[in-house]
Design an enzyme around this catalytic site. Structure first.
Site, mmCIF file in Angstrom:
data_model
loop_
_atom_site.group_PDB
_atom_site.id
_atom_site.type_symbol
_atom_site.label_atom_id
_atom_site.label_comp_id
_atom_site.label_asym_id
_atom_site.label_seq_id
_atom_site.Cartn_x
_atom_site.Cartn_y
_atom_site.Cartn_z
ATOM 1 N N CYS A 264 0.654 -1.083 -0.142
ATOM 2 C CA CYS A 264 0.072 0.030 0.114
ATOM 3 C C CYS A 264 0.729 1.325 0.068
ATOM 4 O O CYS A 264 1.624 1.592 -1.034
ATOM 5 C CB CYS A 264 -0.784 -0.058 1.212
ATOM 6 S SG CYS A 264 -2.557 0.902 0.888
ATOM 7 N N HIS A 354 -3.772 -5.156 0.374
ATOM 8 C CA HIS A 354 -3.740 -5.682 1.604
ATOM 9 C C HIS A 354 -3.694 -7.017 1.542
ATOM 10 O O HIS A 354 -4.729 -7.716 1.781
ATOM 11 C CB HIS A 354 -4.598 -5.001 2.635
ATOM 12 C CG HIS A 354 -4.396 -3.548 2.961
ATOM 13 N ND1 HIS A 354 -4.092 -3.046 3.979
ATOM 14 C CD2 HIS A 354 -4.613 -2.517 2.098
ATOM 15 C CE1 HIS A 354 -3.928 -1.946 3.977
ATOM 16 N NE2 HIS A 354 -4.243 -1.329 2.878
ATOM 17 N N GLU A 356 -2.794 -9.246 3.993
ATOM 18 C CA GLU A 356 -3.040 -9.765 5.414
ATOM 19 C C GLU A 356 -4.256 -10.260 5.437
ATOM 20 O O GLU A 356 -4.569 -11.068 6.437
ATOM 21 C CB GLU A 356 -2.379 -8.939 6.481
ATOM 22 C CG GLU A 356 -3.545 -7.631 6.827
ATOM 23 C CD GLU A 356 -3.819 -6.615 5.817
ATOM 24 O OE1 GLU A 356 -4.958 -6.067 5.766
ATOM 25 O OE2 GLU A 356 -2.833 -6.369 5.045
#
Length: 380
Positions: A264, A354, A356
């Site tokens: 990001c 992202h 995660e």
């Protein structure tokens, strides 16, 4: 300005955009006034992770999903120690949350943390307006903060813009801390916190990585004081054009050819470190359903995004940089925005989204494994 008021659902509220358009609804969360950049998120789930993502600092988030708050608020899913959004906009908030992990309602949590919101407005019309006109400054007013529309509009137009905002240090940790590896320790990573989410070092820890999370103000010397096998640059808020210090630190890492991974904001920092420019998107990418193609494999992933800026790099060729050749590795299939970069001559890569998966799909989890592979290759 906020005041805590129980049972805000009947308190009138007004949302005022900087171009003069207004929406009338009811207070949701705290009562008062708040200002920020109006952006919309297309995720249907994961509102807790969205609210507590530091990348949303100084933004008023409009949820495109009509029903929000259905599962309440728990103590396990926050991505940081507080809610970071400047304001919250929903259409039909849940009257009663229903989930076995719920500890309180979303309305109560917003009120507890002083986050001013508005409900009962046509979020579809607001989203279409932002798509056509672009993200812009906005204010939410309720209770004693209500005034005539001209006065409220003037307040909105006095609020700072997101372009030119240097915000990473405002949300990052002030002190370094360590997230230990799960199981046997295999690697040490220095992670520069520009607005990191809690799940990110956890995903690395699951892979045997001891993560040293460092403040946004960390120097190259601070990074190498932990003897890292790899260096990570996190997500974060603000305009990457202001991030001269992280860019300088990243160049120091690139000069040493240490394995590097950025996500990001970290992708934008890599872009700048390589000599590319950045620019503000019209309305950005936010949500957990954005299609991205990994050009190195041809695979299409559904990914979680939260960015209003992007890297300006050529899609059709590799570029010579001071650190070797670089090329675009990932691209958004909706609008061809650059979603990833990698160096061809040394171990460094980044993505604009992202991986995660908090909240969001798990399609991009392999990127953490790719980072591990770079560190294994360097060690070998």
């Amino acid at each position: 300005m906020t005041t805590s008021t129980k049972g805000t659902g009947k308190v009138p509220a007004v949302l005022v955009l900087e171009d003069g358009r207004t929406f009338h609804g009811r207070a949701y969360g705290a009562v008062g006034a708040t200002f920020g950049e109006a952006v919309f998120s297309t995720g249907m789930t994961g509102y807790q992770e969205t609210l507590t993502d530091p990348s949303y600092h100084r933004q008023v988030v409009v949820m495109t999903a009509p029903h929000v708050g259905n599962t309440g608020v728990n103590d396990e899913d926050p991505e940081s120690g507080r809610i970071w959004v400047a304001g919250y906009v929903v259409r039909d908030p849940a009257r009663v949350p229903s989930n076995w992990r719920s500890r309180r309602s979303l309305d109560e949590e917003l009120d507890r943390q002083g986050v001013v919101g508005i409900s009962g407005i046509d979020t579809r019309a607001l989203t279409r307006h932002l798509r056509e006109r672009g993200a812009m400054r906005v204010g939410i007013f309720s209770g004693d903060a209500l005034a005539d529309e001209a006065a409220m509009l003037a307040e909105v137009r006095r609020a700072p813009e997101m372009k030119g905002a240097d915000l990473a240090a405002e949300v990052a940790t002030k002190e370094a801390y360590v997230v230990p590896a799960v199981g046997a320790k295999k690697f040490t990573v220095a992670a520069i916190d520009l607005g990191i989410k809690g799940m990110t070092p956890h995903r690395m820890a699951e892979r045997g990585i001891e993560v040293h999370v460092l403040p946004a103000t960390a120097t190259v010397e601070d990074v190498y004081a932990v003897a890292p096998d790899g260096v990570f640059f996190s997500n974060g808020p603000g305009d990457p054009a202001t991030a001269d210090h992280p860019v300088s630190v990243m160049r120091g890492v690139l000069e040493r050819k240490t394995p590097l991974f950025g996500i990001c904001f970290g992708n934008q920092i890599l872009g700048r470190a390589l000599g590319f420019g950045t620019y503000k998107l019209k309305y950005g990418h936010r949500g957990i359903n954005q299609p991205v193609q990994d050009r190195t494999t041809g695979k299409v992933e559904v990914t979680a995004h939260n960015h209003g800026f992007a890297v300006d790099a050529p899609l059709d060729k590799a570029t010579d940089t001071p650190y070797g050749r670089a090329e675009v590795s990932h691209v958004c299939l909706n609008d061809n925005v650059v979603e990833g970069l990698h160096l061809l001559d040394q171990p460094a890569f980044s993505v604009q989204y992202h991986p995660e998966a908090a909240a969001g799909p798990h399609d991009a989890a392999y990127l953490f494994d790719r980072f591990v592979s770079l560190m294994e290759g360097q060690r070998a």
